[in-house]
Design an enzyme around this catalytic site. Structure first.
Site, PDB file in Angstrom:
ATOM      1  N   CYS A  27       0.771  -2.069  -7.970  1.00  0.00           N
ATOM      2  CA  CYS A  27       0.027  -3.167  -7.473  1.00  0.00           C
ATOM      3  C   CYS A  27      -1.559  -2.921  -7.475  1.00  0.00           C
ATOM      4  O   CYS A  27      -2.169  -3.836  -7.145  1.00  0.00           O
ATOM      5  CB  CYS A  27       0.648  -3.416  -5.835  1.00  0.00           C
ATOM      6  SG  CYS A  27       2.351  -3.723  -5.832  1.00  0.00           S
ATOM      7  N   HIS A  40      -5.012  -5.889   1.135  1.00  0.00           N
ATOM      8  CA  HIS A  40      -3.830  -6.021   0.349  1.00  0.00           C
ATOM      9  C   HIS A  40      -2.940  -6.757   1.276  1.00  0.00           C
ATOM     10  O   HIS A  40      -2.077  -7.712   0.463  1.00  0.00           O
ATOM     11  CB  HIS A  40      -3.401  -4.455   0.341  1.00  0.00           C
ATOM     12  CG  HIS A  40      -2.195  -4.376  -0.628  1.00  0.00           C
ATOM     13  ND1 HIS A  40      -2.357  -4.688  -2.084  1.00  0.00           N
ATOM     14  CD2 HIS A  40      -1.162  -3.633  -0.384  1.00  0.00           C
ATOM     15  CE1 HIS A  40      -1.209  -4.385  -2.517  1.00  0.00           C
ATOM     16  NE2 HIS A  40      -0.508  -3.810  -1.578  1.00  0.00           N
ATOM     17  N   GLU A  42      -2.903  -0.591   6.886  1.00  0.00           N
ATOM     18  CA  GLU A  42      -4.288  -1.099   6.435  1.00  0.00           C
ATOM     19  C   GLU A  42      -5.108  -1.454   7.582  1.00  0.00           C
ATOM     20  O   GLU A  42      -6.242  -0.921   7.441  1.00  0.00           O
ATOM     21  CB  GLU A  42      -3.995  -2.287   5.557  1.00  0.00           C
ATOM     22  CG  GLU A  42      -5.197  -2.795   4.896  1.00  0.00           C
ATOM     23  CD  GLU A  42      -5.274  -3.744   3.665  1.00  0.00           C
ATOM     24  OE1 GLU A  42      -6.077  -4.165   2.745  1.00  0.00           O
ATOM     25  OE2 GLU A  42      -4.114  -4.396   3.748  1.00  0.00           O
ATOM     26  N   LYS A  48      -2.658 -13.293  -0.079  1.00  0.00           N
ATOM     27  CA  LYS A  48      -1.091 -13.231  -0.354  1.00  0.00           C
ATOM     28  C   LYS A  48      -0.369 -14.332   0.399  1.00  0.00           C
ATOM     29  O   LYS A  48       0.792 -14.691  -0.006  1.00  0.00           O
ATOM     30  CB  LYS A  48      -0.655 -11.778  -0.319  1.00  0.00           C
ATOM     31  CG  LYS A  48      -1.289 -10.916  -1.298  1.00  0.00           C
ATOM     32  CD  LYS A  48      -0.498  -9.470  -1.473  1.00  0.00           C
ATOM     33  CE  LYS A  48      -0.913  -8.577  -2.381  1.00  0.00           C
ATOM     34  NZ  LYS A  48      -2.406  -7.980  -2.401  1.00  0.00           N
ATOM     35  N   HIS A  78       2.539 -12.342  -3.642  1.00  0.00           N
ATOM     36  CA  HIS A  78       2.181 -10.889  -4.280  1.00  0.00           C
ATOM     37  C   HIS A  78       2.161 -10.802  -5.661  1.00  0.00           C
ATOM     38  O   HIS A  78       3.437 -10.998  -6.324  1.00  0.00           O
ATOM     39  CB  HIS A  78       2.811  -9.731  -3.650  1.00  0.00           C
ATOM     40  CG  HIS A  78       2.531  -8.534  -3.865  1.00  0.00           C
ATOM     41  ND1 HIS A  78       1.297  -8.140  -4.772  1.00  0.00           N
ATOM     42  CD2 HIS A  78       2.700  -7.219  -3.256  1.00  0.00           C
ATOM     43  CE1 HIS A  78       0.843  -7.097  -4.762  1.00  0.00           C
ATOM     44  NE2 HIS A  78       2.026  -5.972  -3.986  1.00  0.00           N
ATOM     45  N   PHE A 108       2.978   1.015  -5.085  1.00  0.00           N
ATOM     46  CA  PHE A 108       3.957   2.188  -5.208  1.00  0.00           C
ATOM     47  C   PHE A 108       3.773   3.335  -5.739  1.00  0.00           C
ATOM     48  O   PHE A 108       2.906   3.288  -6.961  1.00  0.00           O
ATOM     49  CB  PHE A 108       5.198   1.561  -5.635  1.00  0.00           C
ATOM     50  CG  PHE A 108       6.149   0.501  -4.750  1.00  0.00           C
ATOM     51  CD1 PHE A 108       5.833   0.204  -3.533  1.00  0.00           C
ATOM     52  CD2 PHE A 108       7.015  -0.253  -5.671  1.00  0.00           C
ATOM     53  CE1 PHE A 108       6.379  -0.775  -2.604  1.00  0.00           C
ATOM     54  CE2 PHE A 108       7.695  -1.206  -4.848  1.00  0.00           C
ATOM     55  CZ  PHE A 108       7.403  -1.140  -3.365  1.00  0.00           C
TER      56      PHE A 108
END
Length: 420
Positions: A168, A308, A319, A340, A345, A408
């Site tokens: 991502c 994010h 975050e 998002k 996403h 990831f």
């Protein structure tokens, strides 16, 4: 060696909120959710039955039918976004040195639709009589680098050309790479961004198996709810976004419209877990510090962070902790938002779309909202004295915006844009 200055002169997008930049930006400011029941396949037996799909997409508006059959959906999105971006930048390619214009494009998964289609066709044949008559374009439809390759072929761009893959964080990595090629005087213009198309049986089933997706099937529009206690996973999105980065003097000489200056990029790794972030947000804090250092900026110089913020239980908390750690008191003076909550996403394309949104916030002095938060749904581990820009956009001077993306594998990337 003196580094070149780099500016953003063009934008392009195809997203769950619109098939161009204007539609996408307008719907973001309205707080529109792109999440709907999936239309591309039968979700009857799936845990998650909704996603943020691109609507009313007709690739033959951009390529002839014969070419469309050769290219996976994620590469089609790339071509669409790049076509708009190049047109928006007003680049006359006949007058440019095409050896100095490159393409760097981010993608996390590649042609999963093509992979699924070909294997299903093979394995649905009777066992013992299966004939491996794969599409001759199977390989080129599937591999990630065909997105930048297809853009370069369409426009004749002969500069640096490759794909980045860091889950991502992929397209944020692509933007930072493109930025560095220009400021190191290896290119004059870079077409950069990302695209993704994973809304298919394979994509949804795979992320369901990881318990990563929301299963709020009774209310798809409100399923992506970053920083709410009741969040239960992210909503899959698809699409693409493009930024045209250009050496400042080159842009000025041709009278280009300039949206913002890109001034810094940061990279880091969590070195912790294949999917989970470090609980204290150490990797996220490091990448934001690195971006600030690269931009030669102080925490107080940032007015907006596009988070994010995927709406996952662990990621949102990590975050927020990282932002508080890096920005201290300044964290309470800036706006934060997770777009998002509206776009879903876009995986490897998320960074490109959110960088585009950050650029538009700097240009227009407005911060799009985080939707789907309701009073009484506060998470005790999140400090709501921070301004998450819940529900409505906020007008304010945005001197500089930072965009975060984490993938990831522990990949972290942050990029900073500021007013010229």
């Amino acid at each position: 060696m003196e580094l070149k200055r780099v500016v953003v002169t063009g934008l392009g997008a195809i997203t769950p909120l619109g098939n161009n930049v204007t539609e996408t930006w307008t719907n973001l400011l309205k707080g529109v959710s792109g999440s709907k029941p999936v239309t591309s396949f039968d979700t009857t037996n799936f845990k998650t039955k909704f996603a943020c799909e691109v609507k009313d997409f007709d690739p033959t508006l951009y390529l002839d039918k014969k070419e469309v059959r050769k290219i996976d959906r994620f590469s089609l999105f790339a071509i669409v976004a790049a076509t708009e971006g190049i047109a928006d930048a007003g680049l006359n390619l006949e007058k440019e040195n095409l050896d100095k214009i490159g393409v760097i494009w981010g993608n996390g998964v590649g042609g999963v639709n093509s992979f699924q289609e070909e294997l299903c066709a093979y394995y649905t044949q009777e066992e013992g009589k299966r004939i491996p008559r794969f599409n001759p374009f199977f390989t080129t439809r599937m591999i990630s680098n065909l997105a930048p390759g297809s853009i370069s072929i369409k426009f004749g761009l002969r500069g640096p050309n490759f794909a980045t893959a860091s889950a991502c964080a992929s397209s944020t990595n692509s933007i930072i790479d493109a930025f560095n090629y220009i400021r190191l005087n290896k290119a004059t213009v870079m077409v950069t961004g990302g695209s993704e198309a994973c809304i298919c049986a394979t994509g949804i089933a795979a992320f369901n198996a990881m318990f990563a997706l929301s299963t709020r099937n009774d209310s798809p529009e409100s399923a992506s709810r970053p920083f709410s206690k009741s969040r239960d996973g992210f909503v899959m999105g698809e699409g693409g976004a493009c930024l045209i980065l250009e050496e400042y003097e080159h842009a000025k000489a041709r009278g280009a419209h300039i949206y913002a200056e890109i001034v810094g990029g940061g990279l880091s790794a969590d070195a912790y877990h294949i999917t989970a972030p470090q609980p204290d947000g150490l990797g996220a804090a490091t990448v934001m510090r690195n971006a600030l250092e690269d931009a030669e900026m102080q925490p107080s110089d940032i007015d907006y962070i596009n988070l994010h913020g995927t709406s996952t239980p662990l990621g949102d908390i990590a975050e927020v902790k990282a932002i508080q750690h890096v920005f201290g008191d300044s964290a309470y003076k800036m706006n934060l938002s997770s777009t998002k909550s509206m776009t879903g996403h876009l995986l490897g394309a998320a960074g490109a779309l959110e960088a585009m949104i950050s650029v538009l916030s700097v240009k227009n002095d407005i911060v799009p909202p985080t939707i789907n938060f309701t009073e009484g749904d506060e998470d005790p581990e999140i400090d709501y004295k921070l301004n998450f820009t819940f529900e409505k956009p906020q007008h304010r001077t945005v001197r500089a915006a930072l965009s975060n993306n984490f993938g990831f594998g522990g990949h972290n990337a942050s990029v900073i844009f500021k007013k010229l």
